[in-house]
Design a protein around this motif. Structure first.
Motif, PDB file in Angstrom:
ATOM      1  N   PRO A  49     -20.146  -4.380  29.079  1.00 14.90           N
ATOM      2  CA  PRO A  49     -20.657  -5.745  29.245  1.00 14.90           C
ATOM      3  C   PRO A  49     -22.133  -5.701  29.671  1.00 14.90           C
ATOM      4  O   PRO A  49     -22.603  -4.694  30.172  1.00 14.90           O
ATOM      5  CB  PRO A  49     -19.781  -6.331  30.358  1.00 14.90           C
ATOM      6  N   SER A  50     -22.784  -6.826  29.492  1.00 14.75           N
ATOM      7  CA  SER A  50     -24.230  -6.832  29.723  1.00 14.75           C
ATOM      8  C   SER A  50     -24.587  -6.605  31.195  1.00 14.75           C
ATOM      9  O   SER A  50     -25.617  -6.023  31.496  1.00 14.75           O
ATOM     10  CB  SER A  50     -24.828  -8.145  29.216  1.00 14.75           C
ATOM     11  N   TRP A  51     -23.725  -7.043  32.116  1.00  7.00           N
ATOM     12  CA  TRP A  51     -24.074  -6.852  33.540  1.00  7.00           C
ATOM     13  C   TRP A  51     -24.220  -5.371  33.881  1.00  7.00           C
ATOM     14  O   TRP A  51     -25.048  -4.963  34.690  1.00  7.00           O
ATOM     15  CB  TRP A  51     -23.063  -7.533  34.467  1.00  7.00           C
ATOM     16  N   LEU A  52     -23.410  -4.542  33.214  1.00  2.00           N
ATOM     17  CA  LEU A  52     -23.465  -3.122  33.516  1.00  2.00           C
ATOM     18  C   LEU A  52     -24.707  -2.482  32.892  1.00  2.00           C
ATOM     19  O   LEU A  52     -25.369  -1.645  33.515  1.00  2.00           O
ATOM     20  CB  LEU A  52     -22.179  -2.433  33.029  1.00  2.00           C
ATOM     21  N   LEU A  53     -25.024  -2.937  31.688  1.00  2.00           N
ATOM     22  CA  LEU A  53     -26.252  -2.433  31.067  1.00  2.00           C
ATOM     23  C   LEU A  53     -27.464  -2.815  31.931  1.00  2.00           C
ATOM     24  O   LEU A  53     -28.346  -1.991  32.177  1.00  2.00           O
ATOM     25  CB  LEU A  53     -26.401  -2.984  29.645  1.00  2.00           C
ATOM     26  N   ASP A  54     -27.463  -4.054  32.403  1.00  2.00           N
ATOM     27  CA  ASP A  54     -28.576  -4.498  33.254  1.00  2.00           C
ATOM     28  C   ASP A  54     -28.685  -3.635  34.505  1.00  2.00           C
ATOM     29  O   ASP A  54     -29.771  -3.257  34.933  1.00  2.00           O
ATOM     30  CB  ASP A  54     -28.376  -5.963  33.671  1.00  2.00           C
ATOM     31  N   TRP A  55     -27.529  -3.324  35.056  1.00  2.00           N
ATOM     32  CA  TRP A  55     -27.490  -2.503  36.274  1.00  2.00           C
ATOM     33  C   TRP A  55     -28.069  -1.113  35.991  1.00  2.00           C
ATOM     34  O   TRP A  55     -28.872  -0.580  36.754  1.00  2.00           O
ATOM     35  CB  TRP A  55     -26.024  -2.403  36.742  1.00  2.00           C
ATOM     36  N   ARG A  56     -27.667  -0.541  34.861  1.00  2.00           N
ATOM     37  CA  ARG A  56     -28.186   0.768  34.458  1.00  2.00           C
ATOM     38  C   ARG A  56     -29.710   0.717  34.294  1.00  2.00           C
ATOM     39  O   ARG A  56     -30.427   1.612  34.741  1.00  2.00           O
ATOM     40  CB  ARG A  56     -27.575   1.193  33.118  1.00  2.00           C
ATOM     41  N   ASN A 189     -28.002   8.989  38.117  1.00  2.00           N
ATOM     42  CA  ASN A 189     -26.599   8.837  37.727  1.00  2.00           C
ATOM     43  C   ASN A 189     -26.289   7.383  37.367  1.00  2.00           C
ATOM     44  O   ASN A 189     -25.637   7.109  36.352  1.00  2.00           O
ATOM     45  CB  ASN A 189     -25.686   9.324  38.868  1.00  2.00           C
ATOM     46  N   SER A 190     -26.771   6.461  38.181  1.00  2.00           N
ATOM     47  CA  SER A 190     -26.484   5.049  37.933  1.00  2.00           C
ATOM     48  C   SER A 190     -26.998   4.629  36.556  1.00  2.00           C
ATOM     49  O   SER A 190     -26.387   3.814  35.875  1.00  2.00           O
ATOM     50  CB  SER A 190     -27.123   4.169  39.013  1.00  2.00           C
ATOM     51  N   ALA A 191     -28.123   5.209  36.155  1.00  2.00           N
ATOM     52  CA  ALA A 191     -28.698   4.858  34.861  1.00  2.00           C
ATOM     53  C   ALA A 191     -27.906   5.460  33.704  1.00  2.00           C
ATOM     54  O   ALA A 191     -27.720   4.816  32.680  1.00  2.00           O
ATOM     55  CB  ALA A 191     -30.156   5.313  34.805  1.00  2.00           C
ATOM     56  N   VAL A 192     -27.457   6.674  33.864  1.00  2.00           N
ATOM     57  CA  VAL A 192     -26.922   7.383  32.691  1.00  2.00           C
ATOM     58  C   VAL A 192     -25.463   7.838  32.816  1.00  2.00           C
ATOM     59  O   VAL A 192     -24.987   8.601  31.983  1.00  2.00           O
ATOM     60  CB  VAL A 192     -27.792   8.626  32.354  1.00  2.00           C
ATOM     61  N   PHE A 193     -24.751   7.413  33.868  1.00  2.00           N
ATOM     62  CA  PHE A 193     -23.386   7.944  34.041  1.00  2.00           C
ATOM     63  C   PHE A 193     -22.557   7.670  32.787  1.00  2.00           C
ATOM     64  O   PHE A 193     -22.709   6.638  32.132  1.00  2.00           O
ATOM     65  CB  PHE A 193     -22.704   7.416  35.305  1.00  2.00           C
ATOM     66  N   THR A 194     -21.730   8.648  32.453  1.00  2.00           N
ATOM     67  CA  THR A 194     -20.989   8.532  31.204  1.00  2.00           C
ATOM     68  C   THR A 194     -19.513   8.276  31.445  1.00  2.00           C
ATOM     69  O   THR A 194     -18.904   7.471  30.766  1.00  2.00           O
ATOM     70  CB  THR A 194     -21.176   9.789  30.353  1.00  2.00           C
TER      71      THR A 194
END
Lengths: 486, 249
Positions: A49-56, A189-194
């Motif tokens: 979802p977009s909120w998670l992308l924004d967070w990243r 990690n917050s940016a790229v966690f998989t």
């Protein structure tokens, strides 16, 4: 992450030789390097979802403003963050082995050497993340767990699945213990966690089985950034295990994980780690950089968290599983064994932040250094003004094997409440010649004697491990100290 | 069984054994007595292979093999056992675990099957009764917090379970009161057999009331200076070592 650059082709040759099965699995990789596009790529792959992308993206923007920390007593060449893959996954989950019979025999042999029979391996298996889960059929095992667990309302699944299936829980708690801005590696990690594990134990439920995650870095030139989130709702209880291994490669790979634990009123989390990432060879070539942020928030009254870690692997370990003791009467425990051999470096310890009244914490840290390795215990105990009647006990013991290694103890103590009690004990010792001779006179070989003596030294910590891991951990102690004497 | 010829050994720059000869037959119990500093403990360490005890000349044949060539753990496998004067503490390792690791290592070396936990417990309990050792003591860490008597009883227990062919007892009587001395002495005597030789090193005669030796030697200034039977020990107790010290000087 690579300190020594290798072409993908060369690494693939190594793979074909050592882990032939890898070639059978088509990997889906992001282009090399790190930029906003890569983060969008990962997020899109995960259908987030977009909120998670924004967070990243917020995390990534923040990360660009940060400097890599250098206060730890570890040394390594600068990491080139562009020279790595941030996403690598098997193209199809169907490519995973269907049964234990399909698993690479070499890995099974490793486990045999560690004394874990097959049925226990199944018990130890859990969800997989990032690269290929070569060891276990994670899907079927995880499904079995899920059915049994869902009867109790327990959620145990990959965090990427939780984002889809349980978005409210994830949104509420993700980053609530380790915010995206926390520190250089946690921010990365917050940016790229998989992937990683997600656990939710509902109110009043005592989780009917041990939960475990088995992490493996498989693909080359790939960093691993898993994120684990465990929430123990009021009155619940869970024991969680994690194990880690990686293939031998002469590049250094970065493992920057984040683990967040949330513990509410009267809940209890026991979190155990047996960390056996590839440590590099005896000349210090290769090995994992294990730069990990683990933190538990005891938010509720009488909340309890216990970290137990046995750290034998990694070229460099940089981790401080911490406890924020916010709820009154909450309890934090940290039991640690850190073994370094050859050229390994470990800077590890804990932080106990006492906020609530009558909170208590206990730290038992055992460091064993051999070869040319360096081991540092770094721990913070902080009593905040409202931590009336709180207590801490710290015991920190170092054992040296040989003359070229080092052990260091760096305790930070801060008390802003007069009624708080803090005790700290520290010892440094060597394996005495007379102990070795005594064992050898009784027929025990020098290496077995070292393993025996070191296991004795670590006993207070080892006995905190769940039974399934205790055997593995004891053998690991022996294996990781091979060649340290004589 | 054991044949020591013209043994010279030093610790650092100091020569301690200066041409020691000693032959022990199968099943024989020999006592070595002597003043402090005569080289009694050095002899036991040289025979068991402790680092830092350098043999400069001489030979030691044990069951026809060159003992001095072997690593300490190999000597143990071959049946050499040393009961330490000062047993060593190993924190965190239970006596039971230590015994099991030790016995199984030696059994592996001897081509015997290893014990599992249950069989081993039964095996050990057969011996602990004789030595008045409770299960509680087996659970405690090796020699940690043991009284003098407990330490020596634990040594004899180890000797019993390791079934040595040559047992070296280094001042096993030191630090024991009369009751403990009797228990330990009787424990050792119970282990006498036609296949098992013993070398009992002691400063005092009193241990030999319980472990009656076939032969008594006097060690002074790194050499055997007198040999006799049990009566020699009693004479020594009365007259002391003065005349040997003078003779050596």
């Amino acid at each position: 992450m690579v300190a020594v650059t290798e072409t993908v082709d060369q690494v693939e040759l190594v793979e074909k030789y050592k882990y032939g099965f890898v070639t059978d699995i088509e990997s889906d990789q992001a282009p090399k390097g790190l930029n906003e596009g890569i983060i969008r790529f990962i997020s899109a792959k995960k259908e987030e979802p977009s909120w998670l992308l924004d967070w990243r993206l917020k995390a990534y923007a923040h990360w660009l403003t940060m400097k890599e920390p250098n206060w730890a007593k570890v040394g390594y060449p600068p990491i080139d963050y562009q020279d790595s893959y941030y996403y690598s996954a098997p193209k199809s989950m169907d490519d995973g082995p269907d049964s234990l019979g399909d698993v690479d025999p070499e890995i099974l042999d490793t486990y045999k050497k560690l004394g874990i029979p097959l049925h226990e391996q199944e018990v130890l298996a859990g969800v997989k993340n990032v690269a290929v889960d070569a060891v276990f059929d994670s899907v079927s095992v995880a499904t079995t767990f899920k059915e049994a667990l869902s009867k109790e309302g327990v959620i145990f699944c990959p965090i990427s699945e939780a984002v889809k299936e349980h978005p409210d829980l994830v949104k509420q708690y993700l980053g609530s213990v380790v915010p995206y801005s926390d520190n250089y590696f946690a921010t990365l990690n917050s940016a790229v966690f998989t992937d990683g594990s997600f656990v939710y134990i509902p109110k009043g439920v005592n989780c009917p089985m041990e939960l475990s995650t088995y992490f493996r870095i498989n693909a080359s030139n790939t960093g691993q950034f898993e994120r684990t989130l465990i929430i123990a709702d009021a009155g619940s209880k869970v024991s969680y295990l994690e194990g880690c291994t990686a293939p031998m490669r002469d590049e250094n790979q970065l493992h920057a994980a984040v683990v967040e634990l949330v513990i509410l009123d009267d809940a209890d989390i026991k979190y155990s780690t047996v960390q056996n990432w590839y440590p590099g060879d005896e000349n210090g070539v290769g090995g994992i950089y294990n730069f990990v942020t683990k933190r538990a928030a005891c938010r509720g009254r009488n909340a309890k968290v216990s970290w137990t870690q046995v750290e034998t692997g990694s070229a460099i370990t940089w981790k401080y599983p911490s406890c924020i003791l916010q709820g009154d009467h909450s309890v934090g425990e940290f039991y640690s064994v850190a073994i370094t051999n050859n050229h390994q470096q470990a800077d590890t310890g804990t932080k106990m932040i006492h906020l609530g009244k009558n909170t208590s914490s206990k730290i038992i840290a055992k460091g064993i250094s051999a070869g040319k390795s360096q081991s540092t215990y770094r721990g913070l105990v902080k009593m905040m003004p409202k931590a009336e009647g709180s207590r801490n006990y710290t015991q920190c013991d170092s054992l040296l094997i040989g003359k070229e290694c080092g052990a260091h103890t760096v305790p930070y103590i801060e008390s802003r409440n007069k009624s708080a009690k803090i005790e700290h004990e520290a010892t440094t010792s060597k394996i005495a010649d007379d102990q070795l001779f005594y064992c050898r006179q009784r027929g025990i070989s020098e290496e077995d004697a070292v393993a025996l003596i070191v296991n004795g030294f670590c006993r207070d910590v080892m006995q905190e491990l769940p039974m399934e891991f205790a055997v593995e951990a004891q053998k690991l102690v022996g294996i990781s100290l091979e060649g340290s004497v004589g | 069984m054991l044949e020591i010829k013209n043994l010279h050994a030093r610790v650092g720059e100091v020569e301690i054994l200066k041409g020691l000869d000693l032959t022990i037959g199968s099943g024989e119990v020999h006592a070595i007595m002597g003043p402090n500093g005569a080289g009694k403990s050095t002899l036991s360490y040289v025979l068991s292979g402790r680092e830092g005890y350098e043999v400069t000349s001489g030979t030691v044949l044990y069951q026809g093999k060159n003992l001095l060539d072997m690593e300490p753990e190999k000597r143990a496998g071959e049946g050499v056992f040393l009961a330490f004067q000062y047993p060593v503490e190993i924190p965190g390792v239970s006596t039971m675990n230590f015994l099991k690791a030790s016995v199984n290592s030696v059994r592996r070396y001897r081509g015997q099957s290893e014990f599992d936990a249950m069989d081993f417990l039964k095996f050990v309990r057969r011996q602990t009764k004789v030595l008045n050792i409770g299960d509680d003591m087996l659970k405690r860490a090796v020699n940690v917090g043991f009284s003098g008597g407990e330490k020596k009883r634990a040594e004899v227990l180890q000797m019993a379970v390791l079934e040595p062919t040559l047992a070296l007892l280094d001042e096993t009587d030191s630090g024991l009161d009369v009751d403990a001395l009797r228990i330990v002495g009787e424990g050792v005597t119970a282990l006498r057999s036609p296949e098992r030789s013993m070398l009992v090193i002691t400063h005092y005669q009193r241990l030999l009331d319980y472990i009656v030796p076939d032969v008594v030697h006097v060690l002074a200034d790194g050499k055997i200076v007198d040999t006799g039977d049990k009566e020699l020990a009693i004479k020594l107790e009365k007259n002391g070592y003065a005349r040997y010290a003078e003779a050596a000087a």
